[in-house]
Design an enzyme around this catalytic site. Sequence first.
Site, mmCIF file in Angstrom:
data_model
loop_
_atom_site.group_PDB
_atom_site.id
_atom_site.type_symbol
_atom_site.label_atom_id
_atom_site.label_comp_id
_atom_site.label_asym_id
_atom_site.label_seq_id
_atom_site.Cartn_x
_atom_site.Cartn_y
_atom_site.Cartn_z
ATOM 1 N N HIS A 454 0.814 -1.217 0.000
ATOM 2 C CA HIS A 454 0.000 0.000 0.000
ATOM 3 C C HIS A 454 0.852 1.274 0.000
ATOM 4 O O HIS A 454 0.314 2.380 -0.112
ATOM 5 C CB HIS A 454 -0.947 0.014 1.200
ATOM 6 C CG HIS A 454 -2.317 0.516 0.867
ATOM 7 N ND1 HIS A 454 -2.540 1.564 -0.013
ATOM 8 C CD2 HIS A 454 -3.549 0.125 1.278
ATOM 9 C CE1 HIS A 454 -3.828 1.789 -0.120
ATOM 10 N NE2 HIS A 454 -4.471 0.921 0.656
ATOM 11 N N ASP A 458 -2.513 1.768 -4.660
ATOM 12 C CA ASP A 458 -3.768 2.093 -3.999
ATOM 13 C C ASP A 458 -4.899 1.271 -4.610
ATOM 14 O O ASP A 458 -4.711 0.541 -5.591
ATOM 15 C CB ASP A 458 -4.068 3.585 -4.128
ATOM 16 C CG ASP A 458 -3.028 4.439 -3.422
ATOM 17 O OD1 ASP A 458 -2.626 4.055 -2.305
ATOM 18 O OD2 ASP A 458 -2.619 5.469 -3.985
#
Length: 483
Positions: A454, A458
């Site tokens: 992450h 995204d």
Amino acid sequence: MSMKWIEVIMPQLAESLVSATIAKWLKKPGDRVEQYEPICEVITDKVNAEIPSTVDGIMGDLLVEEGTTIAVGEAICRMQVAATDEEASEQVTPTTQQHNEAQGHVQQRASYTPAAGAVSTAVHDPNQPMRNRYSPAVQTLAAEHGLNLQNIQGSGAGGRITRKDVLAYVAQGGNTSAVPAESSVSGQHAPSGAPSSSPFSGLNRSVGETGPSNAESIPAADAGVPVRHSGIHLTESPKIPQIEVEGGGQGRSEYFIDVTPVRNAIARNMRQSVSEIPHAWTMIEVDVTNLVMLRNKLKDEFKRKEGINLTYLSFMMKGVVNAIKDYPIMNSVWAVDKIIVKRDINLSMAVGTEDSVLTPVIKHADQRNIAGLAREVDELARKTREGTLKLDHMQGGTFTVNNTGSFGSILSQPIINYPQAAILTFESIVKKPVVINDMIAVRSMANLCLSLDHRILDGVISGRFLQRVKENLEGYTMETKVY
């Protein structure tokens, strides 16, 4: 003949390797050791291999016990080797001369200088600190052509001898008789026609697996003279982990299993991945009915033609590769102050054995068709199970795929293969009732599960990537070609 002592240090078997575990010593103090002969087995997070000696000599002290993890560049043992005339004259001081007259021999230990190559000698040139550090490729070429590396001038950093230096030396008619066949301890030598396998080409067999050993000698051109294999090979299969019942009593409700170095390396890598990478996870459902029919149509003919199975994984890999071309950020790594996007698409393929998981790499997967991917999948899976993977097979992966559906899984949350940005699992194909145009139909469905870093990725980009993989897999038709 004057003798000197040198330290053998832990070489860097792979670019990112920082340590290795001594699994087993193949030589003990006092044993004679020939150049390129294995002296110990090591286990790393990349590959399990044997460390070869770069010199002829006699094994001295073992500085590291079996089961100990040691950093690259640290000394693992000492060896006694013949000193050159210049070194012998430097070592004989007035004090040692008096000692030699009393004792009747000349022998002096040189100081130890750890280095980052295979062997570090006591005489160290400050202007060429890398002079005596030889890479596996250089050692192999030297063995093939019977060269003495001390006679070759290095052009690399710190005076290090490179592969180009050796090839240039041979092209210029270098003296290939510098290391005569009779110079080795046992009178054996590696002929110029010997196979050119890398000195670090062996991979340990999976714990508990058995099979033919790679250690047979290669027949020599001269009748009756066995020739050493210059590659790394195992002399026996690793031992099965020992199980110790706690307390030895019959009433105990638990037992212990020794943690093997391979399992310890897996644990270390998994811990590093989940502690450094903020994992996120998402899943998408794919209708692979057309893919199932296409494979059923082609698999028998493909088996007859290629001799291997045409698996669903090769079709899935092709769909993933094409999706990565559209979303290259998926093919990246985190580098603190920047994101490094890899141009080459090298697919790591998770292959499980009874007690470990390895990730051999399909290089330039974007340049292969479905048939080419199927051949690579079959070859790498076979080599993993047989324990014949080489270092090159484990290097350079940029994105990992895993066929968890092969053992019936329908949903999984994989751990990212550090330091890559993502890993994708292809789950089991299951027939389900699906609503199509307000009508219920039975379709072959499969889940795709994506774990992502992450810091780099995204939800939007990951969702679009999965959608593109879905489109690619659902886009197969009965007319799709595998060649």
